[in-house]
Write a protein that holds these residues in place. Structure first.
Motif, PDB file in Angstrom:
ATOM      1  N   ILE A 174      48.341  32.025  31.353  1.00 14.05           N
ATOM      2  CA  ILE A 174      47.356  32.735  30.518  1.00 14.05           C
ATOM      3  C   ILE A 174      46.873  31.806  29.401  1.00 14.05           C
ATOM      4  CG2 ILE A 174      47.007  34.655  28.930  1.00 14.05           C
ATOM      5  CD1 ILE A 174      47.517  36.067  31.266  1.00 14.05           C
ATOM      6  N   SER A 182      44.712  29.098  30.688  1.00 12.47           N
ATOM      7  CA  SER A 182      43.373  29.551  31.088  1.00 12.47           C
ATOM      8  C   SER A 182      42.398  29.425  29.911  1.00 12.47           C
ATOM      9  CB  SER A 182      43.425  30.980  31.625  1.00 12.47           C
ATOM     10  OG  SER A 182      43.586  31.908  30.577  1.00 12.47           O
ATOM     11  N   ALA A 194      41.288  25.878  30.043  1.00 12.83           N
ATOM     12  CA  ALA A 194      40.447  25.663  31.220  1.00 12.83           C
ATOM     13  C   ALA A 194      39.041  26.198  30.978  1.00 12.83           C
ATOM     14  CB  ALA A 194      41.073  26.341  32.443  1.00 12.83           C
ATOM     15  N   ALA A 222      36.717  27.271  36.071  1.00 21.18           N
ATOM     16  CA  ALA A 222      37.735  28.248  35.688  1.00 21.18           C
ATOM     17  C   ALA A 222      37.529  29.551  36.461  1.00 21.18           C
ATOM     18  CB  ALA A 222      37.687  28.500  34.186  1.00 21.18           C
ATOM     19  N   ALA A 223      36.274  29.999  36.517  1.00 21.03           N
ATOM     20  CA  ALA A 223      35.987  31.245  37.236  1.00 21.03           C
ATOM     21  C   ALA A 223      36.352  31.112  38.714  1.00 21.03           C
ATOM     22  CB  ALA A 223      34.512  31.612  37.087  1.00 21.03           C
ATOM     23  N   LEU A 224      36.125  29.922  39.286  1.00 18.82           N
ATOM     24  CA  LEU A 224      36.336  29.744  40.731  1.00 18.82           C
ATOM     25  C   LEU A 224      37.812  29.631  41.109  1.00 18.82           C
ATOM     26  CD1 LEU A 224      33.386  27.437  41.812  1.00 18.82           C
ATOM     27  CD2 LEU A 224      33.637  29.905  42.060  1.00 18.82           C
ATOM     28  N   ILE A 225      38.703  29.447  40.138  1.00 17.02           N
ATOM     29  CA  ILE A 225      40.123  29.531  40.503  1.00 17.02           C
ATOM     30  C   ILE A 225      40.709  30.876  40.073  1.00 17.02           C
ATOM     31  CG2 ILE A 225      40.570  27.037  40.540  1.00 17.02           C
ATOM     32  CD1 ILE A 225      41.851  27.319  37.797  1.00 17.02           C
ATOM     33  N   GLY A 226      39.828  31.814  39.753  1.00 16.67           N
ATOM     34  CA  GLY A 226      40.295  33.181  39.547  1.00 16.67           C
ATOM     35  C   GLY A 226      40.527  33.578  38.104  1.00 16.67           C
ATOM     36  N   ILE A 227      40.118  32.740  37.150  1.00 17.39           N
ATOM     37  CA  ILE A 227      40.287  33.103  35.740  1.00 17.39           C
ATOM     38  C   ILE A 227      39.188  34.076  35.339  1.00 17.39           C
ATOM     39  CG2 ILE A 227      40.189  32.220  33.371  1.00 17.39           C
ATOM     40  CD1 ILE A 227      41.403  29.602  34.493  1.00 17.39           C
ATOM     41  N   ASN A 228      39.565  35.163  34.678  1.00 18.56           N
ATOM     42  CA  ASN A 228      38.609  36.129  34.190  1.00 18.56           C
ATOM     43  C   ASN A 228      38.041  35.598  32.866  1.00 18.56           C
ATOM     44  OD1 ASN A 228      37.289  38.321  33.086  1.00 18.56           O
ATOM     45  ND2 ASN A 228      38.811  39.794  33.788  1.00 18.56           N
TER      46      ASN A 228
END
Ligand SMILES: Nc1ncnc2c1ncn2[C@@H]1O[C@H](COP(=O)(O)OP(=O)(O)OP(=O)(O)O)[C@@H](O)[C@H]1O
Ligand SMILES: [Mg+2]
Lengths: 240, 289
Positions: free
Chosen positions: B166, B169, B172, B180-186
């Motif tokens: 967390i 992130s 990142a 960041a979004a493409l590895i699943g970070i909101n």
């Protein structure tokens, strides 16, 4: 047969510039597809729109039975649709192992993080040798490996690779192509963007040729297995 | 002579701790969103007033008041992010627009505090009463707690952003939002978290400071200015550099106060900063990127 991915009449662009104009592509369960076409005609834009980075202006995207047209990228990742972007620079100040561990932040990937890290290091031993190196200091090929490694850490149900061998030396290109082949053999369906049609033909079952933001031709390997013929089509189309 | 030296050193440490707590919060928001939060000082002031309200009129124990001051400021920070920063994500002029919107938030909070709590000076009791003597210099036990707490809080933030996913992130998202979004970070969640965490640090600092300084609607202005100097002086970004700069500036300030008096200190402090930035544009600890 259930369709894993179905893109219908998709239009998208950047601000006032329309790039994609009514794209239809699909991927049936158990197959892999390739996208090719001249530079700057919308292949990357198509992948970005599918993964939620760009909002489409029209059309629909369904993945694994769900409508993801308006979904947030993190939710699309959590559904298992993973995109390894073109020329990915990732996070310059972050170490290799940190980056890979971080890539398992999605709910679907959390549990298997340690096991997945091991298999990524098996696939790319070079990443393990450089596990504490910062991404900024990696070579182009190593960055590409890290990017694909991150995608694998997300546990893809469908993996989209945007020019995974762009700008690499012939030897490295072979190495990465072999790794991508291994991923395909392990049962992960792929959407691959590449200029190298021979590479695409070896890896996928069907090809879409994209020009001016539209699908201008669909080639089934069963009907047009001859790569020279495909090349003829390709160059025939480009040089109007 | 030795006495004055030790006293100066200790007062430099107290200032350094204060600046480190403030600047680390500012730096969390900067590294995640690329925004300078001008409401940071006002959030600190809100933390102090909330703690005071819960401790004095309501009568809760001081540690509870301090905790609630930090949490209340965090909630307000999240609201500010939502209403005044989020609408401008992706805007080319985001940095400039958010200077204005966070300045507006600062003014609203200061005037609001004036209306709610009035202009009369307020003060919190101390966490621990009594004094501590170091050699021949004495400081209050409360200040000693601040000196000890600051490095702990900094270490906790460091561990959070380096060891946990967390926390990572946040870094990142600050470096590459799309990846960041493409590895699943909101990404929107990361923004809210950064603002909340930063505001919590401000609120905590305010509640602690409320025992040794007066609580007033404008009490955040000077710590905010100093925190900005610290963040820029340290070289935007790295937490270690920010902490180092905080203690360095605290010490310089204490020496200047002793040497030149309160009146000339801010002037010389800014002069030092300008000279440093001429020769080291990326800050005193910043790399040459
Ligand atoms: N962020 C952007 N803003 C505006 N226009 C863009 C942006 N990104 C891409 N474009 C434009 O959109 C068009 C399609 O670009 P895209 O990257 O999708 O092409 P591509 O087929 O992936 O090309 P390549 O093979 O070179 O990677 C190009 O004309 C490009 O200039
Ligand atoms: Mg492209």
């Amino acid at each position: 047969m259930e369709r894993l991915l179905e893109v219908t009449d998709l239009s998208a662009g950047y601000g006032a510039v329309t790039v994609l104009r009514g794209v239809d592509i699909h991927l049936d369960a158990g197959e892999s597809i390739g996208l090719f076409g001249p530079n700057g005609h919308g292949k990357t834009t198509l992948l970005k729109t599918i993964s939620g980075l760009i909002r489409p202006t029209a059309g629909a995207i369904r993945f694994s039975g769900n409508d993801i047209t308006k979904a947030r990228p993190s939710n699309i990742v959590n559904a298992g649709l993973i995109h390894s972007p073109q020329g990915n620079t990732l996070f310059g100040d972050m170490q290799v192992h940190e980056t890979l561990e971080l890539a398992s932040i999605a709910k679907r990937a959390k549990g298997g993080s340690r096991k997945n890290l091991k298999s990524v290091f098996e696939l790319f031993p070079r990443l393990e040798e450089r596990r504490t190196q910062k991404a900024r200091t990696l070579s182009g090929g190593e960055r590409q490996m890290l990017s694909i490694g991150c995608a694998l850490m997300c546990v893809p149900k469908l993996l989209m690779l945007d020019e995974p061998t762009l700008g690499l030396s012939p030897r490295l290109k072979k190495e990465l192509a072999a790794a991508v082949g291994d991923i395909a053999k392990s049962g992960v369906p792929l959407v691959v963007v590449e200029q190298d049609v021979e590479f695409l033909m070896a890896l996928t079952d069907r090809l879409y040729m994209i020009e001016h933001g539209e699908v201008v031709r669909e080639i089934d390997k069963a009907n047009a297995p001859d790569h020279e013929e495909v090349m003829k089509l390709y160059f025939g189309e480009v040089s109007h | 002579m030795i006495d004055t030296l030790i006293a100066t050193l200790v007062s430099g440490l107290v200032l350094g701790s204060l600046y480190a707590l403030m600047a680390s919060g500012l730096s969390v928001v900067w590294t995640t969103l690329g925004v300078f939060n001008f409401a940071h000082g006002a959030l600190m002031m809100i933390g102090a007033f909330l703690a005071w309200t819960l401790v004095e009129p309501v009568g809760l124990p001081l540690p509870v008041g301090i905790l609630c001051g930090a949490l209340g400021a965090a909630a307000l920070g999240i609201v500010i992010e939502r209403l005044l920063v989020r609408p401008y994500y992706g805007n080319r002029n985001m940095l400039l627009i958010t200077v204005m919107t966070t300045l507006a938030a600062m003014i609203i909070m200061e005037k609001g505090a004036q209306m709610i709590w009035g202009a009369r000076l307020k003060q919190l009791p101390r966490l621990i009463d009594g004094e501590i003597s170091i050699a021949s210099a004495t400081i209050s036990a409360h200040e000693a707690v601040m000196i000890l707490l600051a490095p702990l809080v900094l270490a906790a933030i460091w561990a959070f952003t380096v060891r946990t996913n967390i926390g990572r992130s946040l870094r990142a998202v600050g470096q590459n939002q799309d990846s960041a979004a493409l590895i699943g970070i909101n990404v929107p969640f990361a923004f809210a978290l950064a603002f909340g965490l930063s505001a919590a640090l401000a609120g905590l600092t305010g509640a602690l400071l409320g025992s040794i300084r007066f609580i007033t609607p404008a009490m955040g202005a000077d710590p905010l200015t100093k925190a900005m100097i610290v963040v820029i002086f340290g070289g935007l970004g790295s937490l270690g550099a920010t902490a180092g700069a905080a203690y360095l500036i605290g010490l310089i300030e204490a020496i200047l106060v002793l040497w030149l008096g309160l009146y000339w200190t801010p002037f010389v402090l800014f002069l030092i900063m300008i000279v440093v930035l001429v020769f080291r544009p990326n800050g005193i600890f910043g790399g040459n990127q």
